[in-house]
Design a protein around this motif. Structure first.
Motif, PDB file in Angstrom:
ATOM      1  N   GLN A 294      45.488  41.747  26.425  1.00  0.00           N
ATOM      2  CA  GLN A 294      45.952  43.174  26.288  1.00  0.00           C
ATOM      3  C   GLN A 294      45.192  43.884  27.385  1.00  0.00           C
ATOM      4  O   GLN A 294      44.383  44.791  27.247  1.00  0.00           O
ATOM      5  CB  GLN A 294      45.800  43.520  24.818  1.00  0.00           C
ATOM      6  N   VAL A 295      46.053  43.652  28.475  1.00  0.00           N
ATOM      7  CA  VAL A 295      45.439  44.432  29.674  1.00  0.00           C
ATOM      8  C   VAL A 295      45.963  45.741  29.577  1.00  0.00           C
ATOM      9  O   VAL A 295      46.863  46.088  29.278  1.00  0.00           O
ATOM     10  CB  VAL A 295      45.816  43.516  31.179  1.00  0.00           C
ATOM     11  N   LYS A 296      44.873  46.705  30.410  1.00  0.00           N
ATOM     12  CA  LYS A 296      45.426  47.961  30.757  1.00  0.00           C
ATOM     13  C   LYS A 296      46.474  48.043  31.928  1.00  0.00           C
ATOM     14  O   LYS A 296      46.597  47.152  32.769  1.00  0.00           O
ATOM     15  CB  LYS A 296      44.391  48.698  31.183  1.00  0.00           C
ATOM     16  N   ILE A 297      47.378  49.043  31.466  1.00  0.00           N
ATOM     17  CA  ILE A 297      48.520  49.274  32.557  1.00  0.00           C
ATOM     18  C   ILE A 297      47.860  48.972  33.911  1.00  0.00           C
ATOM     19  O   ILE A 297      46.828  49.526  34.260  1.00  0.00           O
ATOM     20  CB  ILE A 297      49.282  50.548  32.336  1.00  0.00           C
ATOM     21  N   ASN A 298      48.736  48.069  34.710  1.00  0.00           N
ATOM     22  CA  ASN A 298      48.329  48.006  36.299  1.00  0.00           C
ATOM     23  C   ASN A 298      46.769  47.437  36.659  1.00  0.00           C
ATOM     24  O   ASN A 298      46.420  47.931  37.553  1.00  0.00           O
ATOM     25  CB  ASN A 298      48.591  49.190  37.056  1.00  0.00           C
ATOM     26  N   GLN A 299      46.068  46.757  35.747  1.00  0.00           N
ATOM     27  CA  GLN A 299      44.793  46.075  35.921  1.00  0.00           C
ATOM     28  C   GLN A 299      44.933  44.690  35.772  1.00  0.00           C
ATOM     29  O   GLN A 299      43.972  44.043  35.718  1.00  0.00           O
ATOM     30  CB  GLN A 299      43.813  46.867  34.927  1.00  0.00           C
ATOM     31  N   ASP A 300      46.041  44.330  36.257  1.00  0.00           N
ATOM     32  CA  ASP A 300      46.311  42.849  36.171  1.00  0.00           C
ATOM     33  C   ASP A 300      45.619  42.188  37.552  1.00  0.00           C
ATOM     34  O   ASP A 300      44.924  40.989  37.340  1.00  0.00           O
ATOM     35  CB  ASP A 300      47.773  42.238  36.491  1.00  0.00           C
ATOM     36  N   ILE A 301      45.255  42.904  38.685  1.00  0.00           N
ATOM     37  CA  ILE A 301      44.561  42.406  39.723  1.00  0.00           C
ATOM     38  C   ILE A 301      42.892  42.288  39.173  1.00  0.00           C
ATOM     39  O   ILE A 301      42.225  41.416  39.625  1.00  0.00           O
ATOM     40  CB  ILE A 301      44.641  43.233  40.782  1.00  0.00           C
ATOM     41  N   SER A 302      42.452  43.315  38.581  1.00  0.00           N
ATOM     42  CA  SER A 302      40.997  43.334  38.113  1.00  0.00           C
ATOM     43  C   SER A 302      41.101  42.037  37.215  1.00  0.00           C
ATOM     44  O   SER A 302      40.100  41.420  37.304  1.00  0.00           O
ATOM     45  CB  SER A 302      40.730  44.635  37.363  1.00  0.00           C
ATOM     46  N   LEU A 303      42.122  41.840  36.443  1.00  0.00           N
ATOM     47  CA  LEU A 303      42.085  40.711  35.385  1.00  0.00           C
ATOM     48  C   LEU A 303      41.903  39.417  36.102  1.00  0.00           C
ATOM     49  O   LEU A 303      41.089  38.564  35.669  1.00  0.00           O
ATOM     50  CB  LEU A 303      43.023  40.816  34.495  1.00  0.00           C
ATOM     51  N   LEU A 304      42.698  39.172  37.041  1.00  0.00           N
ATOM     52  CA  LEU A 304      42.895  37.968  37.571  1.00  0.00           C
ATOM     53  C   LEU A 304      41.729  37.634  38.526  1.00  0.00           C
ATOM     54  O   LEU A 304      41.370  36.492  38.642  1.00  0.00           O
ATOM     55  CB  LEU A 304      44.109  37.904  38.458  1.00  0.00           C
ATOM     56  N   LYS A 305      41.046  38.799  39.235  1.00  0.00           N
ATOM     57  CA  LYS A 305      39.995  38.363  40.100  1.00  0.00           C
ATOM     58  C   LYS A 305      38.861  37.995  39.033  1.00  0.00           C
ATOM     59  O   LYS A 305      37.860  36.971  39.620  1.00  0.00           O
ATOM     60  CB  LYS A 305      39.695  39.812  40.771  1.00  0.00           C
ATOM     61  N   LEU A 306      38.700  38.604  37.882  1.00  0.00           N
ATOM     62  CA  LEU A 306      37.520  38.301  37.117  1.00  0.00           C
ATOM     63  C   LEU A 306      37.833  36.720  36.622  1.00  0.00           C
ATOM     64  O   LEU A 306      36.691  36.127  36.373  1.00  0.00           O
ATOM     65  CB  LEU A 306      37.623  39.171  35.963  1.00  0.00           C
ATOM     66  N   ILE A 307      39.140  36.449  36.122  1.00  0.00           N
ATOM     67  CA  ILE A 307      39.181  35.118  35.947  1.00  0.00           C
ATOM     68  C   ILE A 307      39.132  33.982  37.122  1.00  0.00           C
ATOM     69  O   ILE A 307      38.422  32.933  36.921  1.00  0.00           O
ATOM     70  CB  ILE A 307      40.719  34.729  35.629  1.00  0.00           C
ATOM     71  N   ILE A 308      39.229  34.575  38.432  1.00  0.00           N
ATOM     72  CA  ILE A 308      39.049  33.602  39.421  1.00  0.00           C
ATOM     73  C   ILE A 308      37.559  33.444  39.723  1.00  0.00           C
ATOM     74  O   ILE A 308      36.862  32.331  39.851  1.00  0.00           O
ATOM     75  CB  ILE A 308      39.832  33.965  40.694  1.00  0.00           C
ATOM     76  N   LEU A 309      36.650  34.692  39.374  1.00  0.00           N
ATOM     77  CA  LEU A 309      35.320  34.603  39.749  1.00  0.00           C
ATOM     78  C   LEU A 309      34.640  33.681  38.767  1.00  0.00           C
ATOM     79  O   LEU A 309      33.617  32.897  38.986  1.00  0.00           O
ATOM     80  CB  LEU A 309      34.772  36.007  39.730  1.00  0.00           C
ATOM     81  N   LYS A 310      35.229  33.612  37.639  1.00  0.00           N
ATOM     82  CA  LYS A 310      34.403  32.770  36.281  1.00  0.00           C
ATOM     83  C   LYS A 310      34.854  31.312  36.490  1.00  0.00           C
ATOM     84  O   LYS A 310      34.108  30.532  36.443  1.00  0.00           O
ATOM     85  CB  LYS A 310      35.045  33.391  34.899  1.00  0.00           C
ATOM     86  N   LEU A 311      36.160  31.047  37.295  1.00  0.00           N
ATOM     87  CA  LEU A 311      36.444  29.679  37.604  1.00  0.00           C
ATOM     88  C   LEU A 311      35.597  29.387  38.505  1.00  0.00           C
ATOM     89  O   LEU A 311      35.154  28.058  38.728  1.00  0.00           O
ATOM     90  CB  LEU A 311      37.887  29.808  37.774  1.00  0.00           C
ATOM     91  N   ALA A 312      35.321  30.322  39.725  1.00  0.00           N
ATOM     92  CA  ALA A 312      34.368  29.720  40.873  1.00  0.00           C
ATOM     93  C   ALA A 312      33.251  29.394  40.397  1.00  0.00           C
ATOM     94  O   ALA A 312      32.418  28.473  41.105  1.00  0.00           O
ATOM     95  CB  ALA A 312      34.478  30.907  41.833  1.00  0.00           C
ATOM     96  N   ALA A 313      32.691  30.117  39.639  1.00  0.00           N
ATOM     97  CA  ALA A 313      31.074  30.171  38.654  1.00  0.00           C
ATOM     98  C   ALA A 313      31.071  28.504  38.191  1.00  0.00           C
ATOM     99  O   ALA A 313      30.118  27.690  38.411  1.00  0.00           O
ATOM    100  CB  ALA A 313      30.790  31.134  38.000  1.00  0.00           C
ATOM    101  N   ILE A 314      32.204  28.274  37.239  1.00  0.00           N
ATOM    102  CA  ILE A 314      32.099  26.814  36.901  1.00  0.00           C
ATOM    103  C   ILE A 314      32.466  25.706  37.905  1.00  0.00           C
ATOM    104  O   ILE A 314      31.665  24.616  37.757  1.00  0.00           O
ATOM    105  CB  ILE A 314      33.423  26.915  35.768  1.00  0.00           C
ATOM    106  N   HIS A 315      33.224  26.142  38.992  1.00  0.00           N
ATOM    107  CA  HIS A 315      33.248  25.074  40.026  1.00  0.00           C
ATOM    108  C   HIS A 315      32.093  24.877  40.764  1.00  0.00           C
ATOM    109  O   HIS A 315      31.732  23.679  41.169  1.00  0.00           O
ATOM    110  CB  HIS A 315      34.454  25.697  41.054  1.00  0.00           C
TER     111      HIS A 315
END
Length: 766
Positions: A294-315
């Motif tokens: 349940q993302v805040k309005i127009n904070q999808d970039i923040s959410l996607l960047k966070l997901i990518i950062l966490k994926l990068a850490a696992i990688h």
């Protein structure tokens, strides 16, 4: 109120309230209730026999394409019912037995009708004869087809230059009509071709063109069967694209996961009760969403960047998360993206998006070792200042995972109208493509204009300033669809002439120019017969597949004319038969249009035969991993900045939304069954903690205001209702809240209005 041309016109209709009722939001979509609602709606508009006949032909191989959304048909359409609740409503709305004729317009003036709600206007019925509204008059009156064509031609000839005319296109037209329309506009001498894409998926087109080399999605319907993960971002398929739920169901049944990202937890993504299956009718149906963010309005970039950062850490720790072989072979900019991400902290991104870290980690764990990923999106991503970057961030995630150009993976912008994508494919565009102009020259023998034209925002500005004096619309309800309703209405009323090719009465025909003409056309479901021969048209669905559509119901009136014929006759009247193109012949002969179309647009070769059955796919470079038209011949990563919103303590961020009882600007009813709102549309969805903070009571009446560039805009009389929406965010229906959207605020590059992130204040009426 607007008083252009001395007519006292309301651009919104009444703001009085109905007897509002609330229930708890639904936790599932479709089911037997949807079947009952759909059938009741159809039978009420046209009776049982006609209704069942039409429903049985909708979305079938030799039938007509749904006049609603652009979701594709399966290879083997269901013989029981290849349509959804809202598709049935769209069919009923257009094929209704109610009629708007000379008697209707003699009884009701445009001033009086403008006081009605959009729902009441739409329920008036089909326009069944050409009508004209003359200067200083307030009642439309009949006009013959020939005199209508002649009057339009005369007004076009009176212009000082072709760029003083604007030609709008909605997504309901066919490929043949849109191609002929664009051909005439270019022959007339302008590229002023705004279309409904400018207001919805223009951001998608720009973002995908710059990153992947084509302004369309890359997936096919069958990819959903093979996907390991489907992410649905900024989209409400249960209401806007209900047949998509069947595709998500198949993904789940094949072991896939569904992740939804949206400020509202919509019923259609919680659970789906397929009315064609036993478990959908009798049992609990299928749970669709595995994780809802349940993302805040127009904070999808923040959410996607966070997901990518966490994926990068696992990688970095375990490897095999990012597809480096794919990245090395097919992409450009990976290093720059990784360096860009170093400038963001996980804590900042987490705070911005408002989603719990536990849920984000759950999604990261799902994505880490999956590479068959589809990302779907709609207006929740495109209609923001940073709409283009929202889509580019989605592309970043897909490229990192190697999730394009393979089965079960790719981009999926879900189009909102049945041929909006086809319109652009066949040439409805305000920008200039040299190869398209060359093909026009080679095929038809005239030079198309080389100056870019107006998009929706720029054409409204031009009409408002008096630089554009004629507005013609091939379908649509322009004033209700566009932003800044008062400004747009004034712009239209400044015109010397407005022309509306429509099936139904709508508010734009009331917000008329000094002279206004309504040209009634055939609906999708109606027989199109010429010289004893039944004709068919073609459309392109949301996934780039072209197929036939052929009506089968008796037309509402013998006085209706098809869109291609209307366009051909207008062009013939304008050129007076003296032009290298035989316009009348093209308008009458769809086969001839298709013969020429395949010479101009790549991929349509052999369309006369290939359009049979379920049709044929147009070329798509992403499916072939061909990025040769992009820099270095590779797909592009993008370094996207975070959205910027300066919101005061007493302000909210508002997103405009549809109810379950509407499609675009067409209002089918006054209920939003899935969200539990009945008998009323003038409501504002607000978090209960915000209600407590500002002292609002349930059903309290408030006004909404926005203030951009020191211009105050006001949408009066809304009732506050408590709802599960992030704090600081609001939701409200359009077109009622389009008044608040500033005309000069739009997405970078695409100029799509910021309809999903408008800064507003909420003020008590008393």
């Amino acid at each position: 109120m607007s008083k252009g041309n001395q007519r006292n016109i309301s651009v919104t209709g009444t703001t009085d309230f109905s007897d509002i009722k609330l229930t708890a939001p639904k936790e599932y979509a479709a089911g037997i209730t949807a079947v009952k609602v759909a059938l009741n709606h159809v039978f009420k508009e046209m009776g049982v026999v006609k209704g069942l006949k039409g429903l049985g032909a909708m979305n079938q191989k030799e039938g007509f394409d749904c006049p609603g959304c652009a979701w594709p048909d399966p290879e083997k359409p269901s013989k029981v019912a290849e349509y959804c609740e809202n598709g049935a409503k769209a069919f009923a709305e257009e094929a209704t037995d109610k009629k708007v004729d000379a008697e209707f317009f003699a009884k009701y003036s445009v001033e009086e009708i403008s006081q009605w709600t959009d729902y009441q206007i739409g329920k008036s019925g089909r326009v069944v004869e050409p009508m004209v509204l003359y200067p200083d008059k307030v009642n439309y009156e009949p006009i013959s087809w020939e005199n209508a064509y002649k009057l339009i031609a005369e007004k076009l000839h009176e212009l000082d230059m072709p760029d003083e005319a604007v030609f709008y296109t909605s997504g309901r037209s066919s490929n043949e009509a849109a191609f002929l329309y664009g051909l005439f506009i270019r022959a007339f001498g302008t590229n002023n071709m705004p279309d409904c894409s400018n207001m919805c998926h223009e951001s998608s087109g720009v973002a995908l063109s710059e990153t992947l080399g084509i302004g369309k999605g890359s997936v096919k319907l069958e990819d959903f069967d093979k996907a390991e993960v489907v992410m649905v971002i900024g989209q409400n398929p249960g209401t806007n694209h209900p047949r998509m739920l069947s595709a998500l169901q198949k993904c789940k049944e094949n072991g896939g996961k569904v992740i939804s990202v949206n400020p509202l937890e919509e019923a259609g993504l919680i659970r789906f009760k397929n009315p064609q299956e036993f478990k959908g009718v009798v049992l609990g149906g299928e749970q669709l969403t595995d994780v809802h963010l349940q993302v805040k309005i127009n904070q999808d970039i923040s959410l996607l960047k966070l997901i990518i950062l966490k994926l990068a850490a696992i990688h970095q720790e375990k490897g095999n998360v990012f597809d480096h072989e794919f990245i090395k072979t097919y992409t450009n900019g990976y290093g720059e993206l990784m360096k860009h991400l170093e400038g963001f902290s996980e804590a900042e991104l987490l705070s911005n998006c408002g989603v719990s870290e536990e849920k984000i980690n759950e999604v990261v764990n799902i994505l880490a070792h999956k590479n068959k990923i589809i990302i779907c999106w709609a207006m929740g991503l495109t209609q923001h200042k940073n709409g283009v970057n929202n889509i580019k961030e989605c592309v970043n995630l897909l490229l990192l995972k190697g999730s394009v150009g393979k089965e079960g993976a790719g981009t999926c912008p879900v189009r909102g109208h049945s041929n909006v994508q086809g319109d652009r494919t066949v040439g409805i565009m305000h920008h200039v493509k040299e190869n398209f102009n060359k093909a026009i020259k080679d095929t038809f023998g005239f030079d198309a204009p080389e100056k870019p034209g107006y998009d929706v925002v720029k054409c409204i500005e031009a009409m408002h300033k008096g630089k554009a004096k004629i507005f013609m619309a091939l379908g649509g309800n322009f004033v209700s669809a566009a932003s800044d309703t008062e400004y747009t209405a004034q712009a239209l009323q400044n015109c010397e002439l407005t022309v509306h090719v429509n099936t139904k009465l709508n508010r734009t025909q009331l917000t008329a120019g000094k002279t206004s003409i309504i040209l009634p056309t055939l609906g999708r479901s109606e027989l199109d017969v010429k010289d004893g021969k039944t004709r068919f048209l073609t459309v392109e669905n949301s996934m780039g597949k072209v197929h036939r559509t052929k009506g089968m119901l008796h037309p509402s009136s013998e006085n209706l004319v098809s869109e291609p014929e209307i366009i051909g006759n207008i062009a013939n009247a304008y050129f007076k038969g003296d032009h290298v193109v035989n316009w009348k012949a093209l308008g009458n002969n769809y086969e001839l249009i298709r013969e020429k179309l395949q010479l101009v647009v790549n991929g349509f070769q052999g369309m006369e035969e290939k359009s049979k059955g379920t049709g044929f796919y147009l070329p798509n470079n992403v499916r072939n991993l061909d990025f040769s038209k992009l820099p270095n011949g590779k797909a592009q990563f993008t370094c996207c900045e975070l959205p910027k919103h300066t919101i005061a303590a007493d302000e909210f961020l508002l997103m405009t939304i549809r109810s379950h009882d509407q499609f675009n600007t067409t209002i089918y009813g006054m209920n939003d069954r899935y969200r539990g709102v009945f008998n009323e549309r003038r409501v504002i969805f607000m978090n209960e903690k915000d209600m407590e903070r500002f002292g609002f009571e349930k059903f309290e009446v408030v006004n909404l205001t926005s203030n951009y560039n020191n211009k105050l805009r006001k949408a009066p009389n809304f009732k506050v209702i408590p709802y599960n929406i992030p704090q600081g965010n609001l939701g409200a229906y359009f077109p009622e809240t389009n008044l608040l959207i500033p005309i000069h605020e739009y997405a970078d590059k695409s100029q799509t209005p910021i309809s999903k992130s408008v800064i507003v204040k909420v003020e008590k009426v008393n």
